[in-house]
Design a protein around this motif. Structure first.
Motif, PDB file in Angstrom:
ATOM      1  N   THR A 231       0.821  -1.259   0.199  1.00 28.84           N
ATOM      2  CA  THR A 231       0.073   0.267   0.011  1.00 28.84           C
ATOM      3  C   THR A 231       0.720   1.249  -0.175  1.00 28.84           C
ATOM      4  N   LYS A 232       2.205   1.042   0.173  1.00 30.05           N
ATOM      5  CA  LYS A 232       2.948   2.279   0.323  1.00 30.05           C
ATOM      6  C   LYS A 232       3.999   2.158  -0.845  1.00 30.05           C
ATOM      7  N   ALA A 233       4.173   3.284  -1.357  1.00 29.93           N
ATOM      8  CA  ALA A 233       5.425   3.344  -2.516  1.00 29.93           C
ATOM      9  C   ALA A 233       6.895   2.709  -1.993  1.00 29.93           C
ATOM     10  N   VAL A 234       6.858   3.213  -0.845  1.00 26.12           N
ATOM     11  CA  VAL A 234       8.354   3.006  -0.100  1.00 26.12           C
ATOM     12  C   VAL A 234       8.468   1.477   0.060  1.00 26.12           C
ATOM     13  N   ASP A 235       7.345   0.933  -0.141  1.00 25.02           N
ATOM     14  CA  ASP A 235       7.693  -0.858  -0.014  1.00 25.02           C
ATOM     15  C   ASP A 235       8.510  -1.394  -1.081  1.00 25.02           C
ATOM     16  N   PHE A 236       8.712  -0.594  -1.982  1.00 30.77           N
ATOM     17  CA  PHE A 236       9.166  -1.137  -3.421  1.00 30.77           C
ATOM     18  C   PHE A 236      10.891  -0.512  -3.525  1.00 30.77           C
ATOM     19  N   SER A 237      11.628  -1.275  -4.284  1.00 30.55           N
ATOM     20  CA  SER A 237      13.127  -0.809  -4.335  1.00 30.55           C
ATOM     21  C   SER A 237      13.157   0.550  -5.402  1.00 30.55           C
ATOM     22  N   ASN A 238      13.703   1.463  -4.685  1.00 29.61           N
ATOM     23  CA  ASN A 238      13.926   2.847  -5.476  1.00 29.61           C
ATOM     24  C   ASN A 238      14.810   2.485  -6.736  1.00 29.61           C
ATOM     25  N   THR A 239      15.914   1.658  -6.174  1.00 24.90           N
ATOM     26  CA  THR A 239      17.172   1.409  -7.329  1.00 24.90           C
ATOM     27  C   THR A 239      16.450   0.568  -8.462  1.00 24.90           C
ATOM     28  N   ASN A 240      15.835  -0.497  -8.299  1.00 28.11           N
ATOM     29  CA  ASN A 240      15.436  -1.255  -9.517  1.00 28.11           C
ATOM     30  C   ASN A 240      13.876  -0.864  -9.990  1.00 28.11           C
ATOM     31  N   TRP A 241      13.390  -0.049  -9.423  1.00 28.68           N
ATOM     32  CA  TRP A 241      12.109   0.263 -10.043  1.00 28.68           C
ATOM     33  C   TRP A 241      12.155   0.834 -11.435  1.00 28.68           C
ATOM     34  N   PRO A 242      13.072   1.468 -11.898  1.00 33.29           N
ATOM     35  CA  PRO A 242      13.075   1.945 -13.345  1.00 33.29           C
ATOM     36  C   PRO A 242      13.072   0.548 -14.448  1.00 33.29           C
ATOM     37  N   VAL A 243      13.591  -0.539 -13.975  1.00 33.91           N
ATOM     38  CA  VAL A 243      13.835  -1.589 -14.693  1.00 33.91           C
ATOM     39  C   VAL A 243      12.259  -2.178 -14.938  1.00 33.91           C
ATOM     40  N   MET A 244      11.909  -2.282 -13.841  1.00 30.66           N
ATOM     41  CA  MET A 244      10.465  -2.635 -14.012  1.00 30.66           C
ATOM     42  C   MET A 244       9.368  -1.719 -14.886  1.00 30.66           C
ATOM     43  N   ARG A 245       9.748  -0.673 -14.512  1.00 31.98           N
ATOM     44  CA  ARG A 245       8.879   0.508 -15.234  1.00 31.98           C
ATOM     45  C   ARG A 245       9.181   0.473 -16.651  1.00 31.98           C
ATOM     46  N   GLY A 246      10.418   0.263 -17.053  1.00 32.02           N
ATOM     47  CA  GLY A 246      10.877   0.116 -18.237  1.00 32.02           C
ATOM     48  C   GLY A 246      10.294  -1.060 -19.378  1.00 32.02           C
ATOM     49  N   VAL A 247      10.327  -2.269 -18.457  1.00 30.29           N
ATOM     50  CA  VAL A 247       9.845  -3.305 -19.332  1.00 30.29           C
ATOM     51  C   VAL A 247       8.037  -3.166 -19.395  1.00 30.29           C
ATOM     52  N   MET A 248       7.511  -2.783 -18.199  1.00 27.39           N
ATOM     53  CA  MET A 248       6.131  -2.649 -18.441  1.00 27.39           C
ATOM     54  C   MET A 248       5.813  -1.492 -19.627  1.00 27.39           C
ATOM     55  N   ARG A 249       6.224  -0.390 -19.488  1.00 24.52           N
ATOM     56  CA  ARG A 249       6.121   0.582 -20.598  1.00 24.52           C
ATOM     57  C   ARG A 249       6.472  -0.151 -22.253  1.00 24.52           C
ATOM     58  N   GLY A 250       7.478  -0.708 -22.095  1.00 22.85           N
ATOM     59  CA  GLY A 250       7.932  -1.555 -23.509  1.00 22.85           C
ATOM     60  C   GLY A 250       7.005  -2.464 -23.937  1.00 22.85           C
ATOM     61  N   MET A 251       6.105  -3.151 -23.128  1.00 26.55           N
ATOM     62  CA  MET A 251       5.236  -4.254 -23.272  1.00 26.55           C
ATOM     63  C   MET A 251       3.942  -3.284 -24.171  1.00 26.55           C
ATOM     64  N   ILE A 252       3.684  -2.490 -23.193  1.00 32.90           N
ATOM     65  CA  ILE A 252       2.579  -1.760 -23.870  1.00 32.90           C
ATOM     66  C   ILE A 252       2.640  -1.055 -25.062  1.00 32.90           C
ATOM     67  N   ASP A 253       3.888  -0.526 -25.185  1.00 36.17           N
ATOM     68  CA  ASP A 253       4.248   0.147 -26.650  1.00 36.17           C
ATOM     69  C   ASP A 253       4.442  -0.761 -27.683  1.00 36.17           C
ATOM     70  N   GLY A 254       5.024  -2.024 -27.379  1.00 40.21           N
ATOM     71  CA  GLY A 254       5.078  -3.049 -28.426  1.00 40.21           C
ATOM     72  C   GLY A 254       3.842  -3.689 -29.000  1.00 40.21           C
ATOM     73  N   VAL A 255       2.774  -3.839 -27.937  1.00 42.84           N
ATOM     74  CA  VAL A 255       1.627  -4.056 -28.525  1.00 42.84           C
ATOM     75  C   VAL A 255       0.743  -3.090 -29.188  1.00 42.84           C
ATOM     76  N   LYS A 256       0.820  -1.950 -28.798  1.00 44.75           N
ATOM     77  CA  LYS A 256       0.321  -0.798 -29.479  1.00 44.75           C
ATOM     78  C   LYS A 256       0.839  -0.613 -30.917  1.00 44.75           C
ATOM     79  N   SER A 257       2.036  -0.678 -31.080  1.00 42.84           N
ATOM     80  CA  SER A 257       2.807  -0.588 -32.177  1.00 42.84           C
ATOM     81  C   SER A 257       2.236  -1.597 -33.374  1.00 42.84           C
ATOM     82  N   VAL A 258       1.649  -2.599 -32.912  1.00 39.00           N
ATOM     83  CA  VAL A 258       1.088  -3.608 -34.026  1.00 39.00           C
ATOM     84  C   VAL A 258      -0.423  -3.426 -33.846  1.00 39.00           C
TER      85      VAL A 258
END
Length: 518
Positions: A336-363
């Motif tokens: 329930t709190k953002a601080v429950d998650f790794s600040n260091t590794n967060w961008p990797v998760m965000r990147g792969v999520m954004r990439g998958m959405i954009d990959g689907v939408k490109s097709v």
């Protein structure tokens, strides 16, 4: 702050021990039925002050044990002896069988037999009814016992301001959360951060999901069932939606493409999980957000390219990524709190999520993409949606999805009253997501635990189906996908090698047959 019910329960327990001590080792006046004690208690109770008595205006209070409470020089005395550590007392109160006092600062305290415990004014009552608003109420009490008020358009919790609020025209208690509306008609909800208000819609708005895809089930690409057999099972159970995962690995993708072709012909819905994670093939965390984005986009584009010809239009972009060990700091946290998650590794998760959405939408630009969460991960969902890091910094790429997907196993708790880290006050998670993100809500995995008996599982299926089914017409719950069709044993599935597990299978198919998704 302890709530009134907790305090009175403690008081009742204390009162019981007091009476037992008073009874002592017995005497000639103690009858076998304890009638002398009952008579004595009745006399002292009858002599007690009227409920709601205050000092001032009364000069003293008499409790149920006959003790006399007075207020002298700003301190509370019991039978002439100062009761614990108290000073600057402005008011003493006898209410509901308990003695309370209020200091000059306005805080109330209740006597538990040996000390004073901070609490609310007991005359206010308990948690406010769901849907209570200011106005017309003068205050709201949340599940934690905090008292909320609005003074001159500013919100106060226990007499202290909460974030930066002004021109507030409505304060709302709904679904276990505090919401407010300003003169501009925009609604806000209090986030996981105690002073942060996030924009949202009015949570009371009734939103019905589109009919036709509610009843779903999970399967796997490497089942021994043929696509035709899966279609036959789907029709016999009454399910309309089948969730199956794959990556761009040719073996996985070819298997799912065959399923998609069979489902298209049968008029059934294939919901495809793009099962790309945050690691490379050697289980090494992807190097950075850019690398993760490119990998997610390539994988999703390949999956969409292969499946689009067969009518697949809904994709889930990642599976339980917020629960990876490199993302969640402590897996026992509810999220329930953002601080429950790794600040260091967060961008990797965000990147792969954004990439998958954009990959689907490109097709398939019109395809619907979901992002998946677990337990009560609104801290993660809010941070992704608003482009925030777990440390509270902002301005990062936002992850915006078309479908909010969630996993709700029994151990996580009731999703309509889910707790904070397994204990805290519960809230209605689908209602929160409906108001915050404004997209359909899907429960893509649900079940009890693998240790459960078949009879227990059958009951759980019927109960959960009923709860979920009711929510589809009000909370935009579009689909609930049971996990799983066949687990290879009796731990999760409805069948093993095509043979039904009688009790869970019967409960599952029986509910669907009796509750059409219209």
């Amino acid at each position: 702050m302890i709530n009134r019910r907790q305090f009175l329960n403690g008081l009742a327990a204390l009162g019981g021990s007091y009476v037992l001590t008073g009874c002592g080792g017995g005497g000639s006046d103690l009858g076998a039925d304890g009638s002398a004690v009952v008579k004595a208690m009745s006399k002292t109770a009858a002599a007690a002050s009227a409920n709601g008595t205050t000092v001032p205006s009364a000069t003293s209070i008499i409790d149920y044990q006959g003790s006399v409470w007075t207020l002298t020089g700003g301190s509370v005395y019991k039978d002439g002896v100062k009761a614990g550590n108290n000073y600057n007392v402005a008011l003493m109160l006898w209410f509901g069988g308990g003695v309370y006092h209020q200091g000059t600062g306005g805080q109330f305290y209740g006597w538990n037999g040996s000390t004073w415990i901070a609490c609310n004014d007991p005359r206010l009552g308990g948690t406010s009814a769901d849907g209570t608003t200011i106005p017309s109420a003068s205050y709201i009490i949340d599940k934690a016992g905090a008292v909320w008020t609005v003074v001159n358009g500013v919100i106060y919790r226990n007499n202290k301001t909460v974030g930066n609020t002004y021109n507030v025209t409505l304060l709302l208690w709904y679904g276990g959360k505090i919401w407010h509306r300003g003169t501009g008609s925009q609604f806000y909800v209090l986030s996981d951060v105690s002073t942060s208000w996030l924009p949202c819609a009015d949570p009371r708005i009734v939103t019905a999901a589109t009919a036709g895809t509610f009843f779903g089930i999970n399967g796997h690409y490497d089942y021994r069932y043929t696509p035709a057999q899966v279609v036959s099972i789907m029709k016999s159970t009454g399910c309309s939606t089948y969730r199956v995962g794959c990556t761009d690995d040719p073996v996985q993708l070819n298997a799912v493409a065959k399923l998609a072709q069979a489902f298209q012909s049968a008029g059934l819905t294939l919901f495809v999980l793009i099962n790309q994670g945050i690691y490379d093939n050697n289980r090494v965390l992807l190097a950075n957000e850019s690398v993760a984005y490119n990998r997610g986009k390539a994988c999703a584009a390949a999956v969409a390219t292969a499946l689009a010809p067969y009518g697949v239009t809904m994709y889930e972009c990642g599976n339980e990524l917020t629960r990876e060990n490199d993302i969640i700091l402590d897996s026992t946290n509810a999220g329930t709190k953002a601080v429950d998650f790794s600040n260091t590794n967060w961008p990797v998760m965000r990147g792969v999520m954004r990439g998958m959405i954009d990959g689907v939408k490109s097709v398939q630009p019109a395809a619907k993409c979901g992002i998946n969460f677990c337990v009560a991960d609104i801290g993660a969902a809010d941070a992704l949606w608003d482009g925030m890091q777990p440390d509270g910094s902002g301005g990062y790429p936002k992850v915006r999805w078309d479908l909010t997907t969630w996993h709700n196993y029994e151990v996580y708790g009731d999703i309509f009253n889910i707790g904070t880290d397994g204990a805290g006050p519960g809230f209605d998670l689908p209602t929160y997501c409906k108001a915050r993100y404004g997209v359909p809500f899907l429960i893509t995995e649900w079940n009890t635990g693998p240790e459960s008996t078949q009879a227990y599982r059958a009951t759980y299926i019927s109960t959960q189906f009923a709860n979920y089914f009711k929510a589809r017409k009000t909370k935009n719950v579009q689909s609930v996908m049971y996990y799983v069709l066949d687990s290879g044993d009796a731990t999760y599935g409805l069948m093993v090698d095509g043979v039904a597990l009688t009790q869970p299978y019967g409960a599952f198919t029986g509910f669907i047959a009796s509750n059409p998704d219209v």
